[in-house]
Write a protein that holds these residues in place. Sequence first.
Motif, short mmCIF file in Angstrom:
data_model
loop_
_atom_site.label_atom_id
_atom_site.label_comp_id
_atom_site.label_asym_id
_atom_site.label_seq_id
_atom_site.Cartn_x
_atom_site.Cartn_y
_atom_site.Cartn_z
N GLU A 158 0.87 -1.31 -0.16
CA GLU A 158 0.03 -0.16 -0.03
C GLU A 158 0.84 1.29 0.19
N ARG A 159 0.34 2.54 -0.43
CA ARG A 159 0.91 3.68 -0.23
C ARG A 159 1.15 3.94 1.26
N LEU A 160 2.43 4.33 1.74
CA LEU A 160 2.64 4.71 2.96
C LEU A 160 2.69 6.31 2.94
N SER B 150 -4.10 2.22 3.91
CA SER B 150 -5.32 1.40 3.58
C SER B 150 -6.33 1.47 4.76
N ARG B 151 -7.51 0.54 4.65
CA ARG B 151 -8.50 0.05 5.73
C ARG B 151 -7.89 -0.38 6.90
#
Length: 276
Positions: free
Chosen positions: A14-16, A42-43
Amino acid sequence: MKALTFTLIDQPDERLDLSGLTPVALAGLSEVQVSRLRIGTSRNPASVGDVFKVAGKDVNNIVFEGGSARFDKVGTGLNSGSMRIIGDVGDQAGRRISGGSLYIEGSAGDHTGSCMAGGRLEIKGNAGNCLGGPLAGEMTGMEGGILIVRGKAGDYTGDRLRRGVIAALKGCGDYAGYRMIAGTIVVCGRTGAMPGYLMKRGSLLFDRRPENPSPTFMPCGEPDIAFSSLFDRFLMDENIVNKPLLGPKPGKYGGDNAVSGKGEILFRQRDRLRSD
């Protein structure tokens, strides 16, 4: 004391958001506390310990061993100390830096150095669009400091630049200095279309005549000014370039007359380049 080091375990899924991993944000935290910080977007967001192995204690000297185009907002708000990333980063690296130094050994995404106010940001590789520029809804871009791209920058380099120096040392895309308010942009190599479009004040400094200037910039001959020699010396003293950029008598365009602008494009002339 060993630098606080974040060693990448594996490429993130995911993007951090790494805006919280700066000297001021990490001061006083234990290694366990640092490892528990949420950085995912993210979720079910990842924590620092899920992505990095953490070692070292010198919070004023931070190193990321390994990079990713998914590392967003690296060095956001940096105001002291140093940060070094051995690899690529994502968008908004160095946003709102006001002090200290950030060195990226790879390439960076869009809005790198957005709204910088001070300090030094250096990128060994390329940078994306809107280098130093504001995000949507913000009125001004970079307001101070030195931003260096050793590779090529994208479109809209220095959008709404107000103060400071931006240098792209292997060329840039279209609309360099777009809506520029003041400050200085240095470009070595080819520039794209319409440099200085809608600029009000400030200086664009090129190592060659621009190929596609706006028709609302007027040629102003070869002004005999001390500025070019003084700024050449500044660029060499700051290790931005290793030889004079403009020479003693650069060519000049003035504009952008579409907005009654008082900006300038100074460029090294080819015959000067051959004779120097």
